[in-house]
Scaffold this motif. Structure first.
Motif, PDB file in Angstrom:
ATOM      1  N   ARG A  57      -4.449 -14.353  -0.315  1.00  0.00           N
ATOM      2  CA  ARG A  57      -4.156 -14.840   1.065  1.00  0.00           C
ATOM      3  C   ARG A  57      -2.951 -15.658   1.378  1.00  0.00           C
ATOM      4  O   ARG A  57      -2.818 -16.499   0.479  1.00  0.00           O
ATOM      5  N   ILE A  83      -3.757 -11.353   4.675  1.00  0.00           N
ATOM      6  CA  ILE A  83      -3.703 -10.667   3.448  1.00  0.00           C
ATOM      7  C   ILE A  83      -2.329 -10.411   3.058  1.00  0.00           C
ATOM      8  O   ILE A  83      -1.408  -9.696   3.651  1.00  0.00           O
ATOM      9  N   TYR A  86     -12.124  -8.724   0.299  1.00  0.00           N
ATOM     10  CA  TYR A  86     -11.355  -8.505   1.208  1.00  0.00           C
ATOM     11  C   TYR A  86     -11.456  -7.291   2.045  1.00  0.00           C
ATOM     12  O   TYR A  86     -10.873  -6.323   1.804  1.00  0.00           O
TER      13      TYR A  86
END
Length: 722
Positions: free
Chosen positions: A399, A405, A716
């Motif tokens: 991150r 991302i 994620y």
């Protein structure tokens, strides 16, 4: 060479005659070992922890006070003093100088000789001895492979001398069938040349006799093409198509249509762990190869590559640079054997592609567009199949400072949008446990219900109760390795189970515990460590010995017969010796280890490994270039979760003293097992802080069992849906 302190006005005759002049830290160490057998396991450098130097008061006294202090460093240029120190740093319990010089009942003439016999320093004839040891009982074909391994990986200084001294045992099989010495020599050279080529080297780079063209049976064909054209496929694999489920069958048919049309196509087989991706790959490879066409099977990891027939790592097959930048290409020329192989290939299959950075895939794409002369088509118009699972641990997903991302996976490549997505959902690995299969999918997708701190609940029946004490790990070991004494010689028992953890430190601790659980005599191989460009010896040997960078074996490699180990380097990928290959130790020599490959298409093959020079993959890890010469092996009772990717491990233990810390780690750990009943997880209970509690009799309370069932699950979701 004793150091004696005296007043400058003192009479030197009296100083030398005094009792203290005949004593030193080392002589007092000998005396302590004579007087106290219980101290003989303590190394000289560790003695101050148990004995106090006579003239000081700050060491905690134990039993007696001796004139012991810190060992003084020495430089290799100091000769015998240096070799004496090397022995003292590794061998405990010595009681005299004569005892220091005695190895296996033989009194050596110098400390250097003693250190060599103990395997603590490298002898000048180590490689000669390695071949001589193996010659006593190895087949000539194994000797030739070991000889080639030494040429490529061991930096021999006198190649022609090695050849001359060991030619006879290497040619014994050919000599039985051919009387002409010249013919026999050429046959041995051709065999060695083929082995060297499979390792990516050319025999002309070594000082060996020349090979006449008339003896060359290849007719000038590229070695890469010969290798792939002669890959044997299991006839049973051609029948796998009839056993494919509906999802696998759709993917199988669509890929083969593209292969038959010879018009190219890029596919991505997306499937969670256990959905039968490898089963599908084997069916595709067998179908293409059964028609006499070339199918190239590669994988990002060595373990995944070893499972597929003819599998190689992507980097070794396509010479992809280890450090790839945007716009990079592979390191082969348009006229090379690799380029010719790619032009002839009908199918390229890349497993575990999710584990590599996009730049590696793009480098292959750039090179293939170039050699095929079709820059407008992905991969030059070839049919390419990628496979993997983005739910598993990925190469780089972080991150940014703004919470966004930062993705360096295949999904972030410009090639991604042009790939045909083929999805596998049905879990075949855990098909008898549908609840567990559904649970794994929820964990992998990040949809399993989480508590206030982002932790999910693990099934109660797979968790091992914890007390927060040291013996908790023993319970997990008992679950994973039951009846170890009766099964330690069974290779299937040893390779179908493992304990997974998050860090190398945890893994090393478990492997060390397993050494004591395993019966048999322990053999210790010490590495030869050096700091290059250090002529003045600023970096002491004991400092270098204490370093164990990631990816390198330990300085003291402890082994026993039938130990499961894993290979740490690509020694001979074409013949199953890839980084991550699991083996079982079958025999020991001073300079060679006999091992058996236990997984993949080369299972059952016996191989002989020498010590090889190894350097950390991260060149900037130290302010000097560190080199360790050691057998490229580590114990594999336990391994990191990341290293377990691509493997099916029937019996799995998971040790989590700390929370998982990267995307997909918990999912990978859980999904290695074939069923919920075959996995056990130990989440360590936090140790009580503050004062120890006592009961009425002023004794410490027995630790209470606590079933830890919650664990962080890092996913994620942006990576799964982008």
């Amino acid at each position: 060479m004793h150091r004696v302190a005296f007043n400058e006005q003192a009479d030197l005759t009296n100083v030398v005659a005094s009792e203290s002049a005949s004593k030193s830290m080392l002589t007092e160490y000998f005396k302590a070992n004579q007087d106290h057998p219980w101290a003989r396991h303590i190394l000289y450098k560790d003695f101050p922890g148990s004995f106090t130097w006579q003239r000081t008061k700050y060491w905690k006294p134990r039993v007696e006070r001796y004139q012991i202090g810190r060992i003084v460093s020495a430089n290799p240029a100091e000769g015998e003093r240096y070799h004496l120190r090397v022995i003292l740093n590794h061998v405990a319990g010595k009681t005299s100088f004569e005892d220091m010089l005695t190895v296996d009942g033989i009194l050596c003439g110098s400390f250097r000789e003693a250190a060599e016999r103990l395997g603590l320093i490298e002898a000048d004839n180590t490689l000669d001895d390695c071949l001589t040891e193996v010659e006593q009982w190895a087949m000539p074909c194994s000797l030739r492979r070991l000889f080639a391994t030494i040429l490529v990986h061991c930096e021999p200084g006198d190649v022609r001398g090695l050849w001359d001294r060991h030619f006879e045992p290497m040619c014994d099989d050919y000599r039985r069938a051919h009387k002409c010495t010249n013919d026999v020599e050429k046959m041995v050279l051709l065999d060695i040349r083929g082995i060297l080529q499979s390792m990516g080297k050319d025999i002309v780079d070594f000082a060996l006799p020349c090979i006449d063209d008339e003896f060359d049976p290849t007719g000038g064909d590229a070695r890469e093409v010969i290798e792939e054209s002669t890959v044997e496929f299991d006839v049973n694999d051609t029948k796998l198509a009839s056993s494919l489920n509906l999802e696998q069958r759709v993917a199988y048919d669509e890929i083969l249509v593209a292969v038959d049309r010879s018009d190219g196509g890029v596919f991505f087989v997306d499937g969670p762990g256990g959905t039968g991706k490898t089963f599908l790959y084997r069916a595709l490879l067998a179908k293409v190869r059964s028609k006499g066409n070339i199918a190239i099977a590669i994988a990002t990891s060595g373990v995944a590559a070893s499972i597929m027939p003819g599998g190689r790592t992507a980097h070794s097959r396509f010479k992809i640079p280890l450090s790839c930048d945007d716009g990079a290409s592979c390191s082969f020329a348009k006229q090379s054997g690799t380029a010719k192989l790619l032009r002839m290939a009908s199918l390229i299959l890349w497993d575990e592609a999710t584990m590599t950075k996009r730049q590696a895939v793009e480098a292959l794409d750039n090179s293939m567009r170039d050699i095929m002369g079709r820059r407008d088509r992905p991969f030059g118009g070839k049919t390419v199949v990628f496979g993997g699972d983005f739910r598993q641990v990925l190469p780089v997903v972080t991150r940014g400072s703004g919470g966004q991302i930062i993705d360096a996976t295949l999904r972030s490549s410009h090639l991604w949008k042009g790939m045909r997505q083929l999805r596998l959902v049905t879990n075949m690995r855990a098909h008898n446990d549908t609840w567990f299969a559904d649970y794994l999918l929820r964990v992998g997708n990040g949809t399993e219900e989480a508590g206030d701190h982002g932790n999910i609940q693990l099934p109660k029946d797979i968790c091992v109760p914890s007390t927060g004490e040291m013996n908790d790990i023993e319970k997990l070991i008992d679950h994973v390795f039951p009846s170890l004494d009766e099964n330690m010689s069974d290779p299937n028992y040893m390779t179908c189970r493992a304990i997974l953890s998050t860090t190398n430190d945890n893994v090393d601790n478990i492997n060390l515990r397993m050494i004591d659980c395993f019966k048999g005599e322990e053999v210790i191989y010490h590495s030869f460590d050096s700091a290059e460009d250090d002529p003045y010896g600023y970096y002491a040997p004991e400092f270098l010995n204490g370093l164990t960078p990631n990816g390198l074996p330990p300085h003291a490699l402890k082994l026993k017969l039938n130990f499961p180990v894993k290979l740490l380097r690509n020694i001979d990928p074409a013949n199953g010796l890839c980084n991550g290959t699991r083996l079982v130790v079958r025999g020991f020599e001073r300079n060679a280890i006999d091992a058996e490959i236990m997984i993949g298409q080369h299972a059952g093959r016996r191989v002989f490994l020498p010590r090889i020079p190894l350097c950390p993959s991260d060149n900037d890890m130290f302010p000097f270039k560190f080199k360790r010469k050691q057998f490229p092996l580590r114990l594999s009772f336990a391994m990191t979760i990341n290293k377990a990717q691509g493997q099916t491990i029937p019996i799995v233990g998971v040790y989590l003293p700390n929370p998982v810390f990267s995307h997909g780690q918990l999912y990978v750990a859980l999904s290695r097992a074939t069923a919920k009943r075959n996995i056990k997880i130990l989440i360590e209970k936090e140790k009580d802080k503050g004062k120890k509690q006592t009961n009425k009799s002023n004794k410490r309370k027995r630790p209470t069992l606590c079933l830890q069932r919650t664990m962080k699950n890092i996913v994620y979701k942006e990576v799964l849906t982008s």
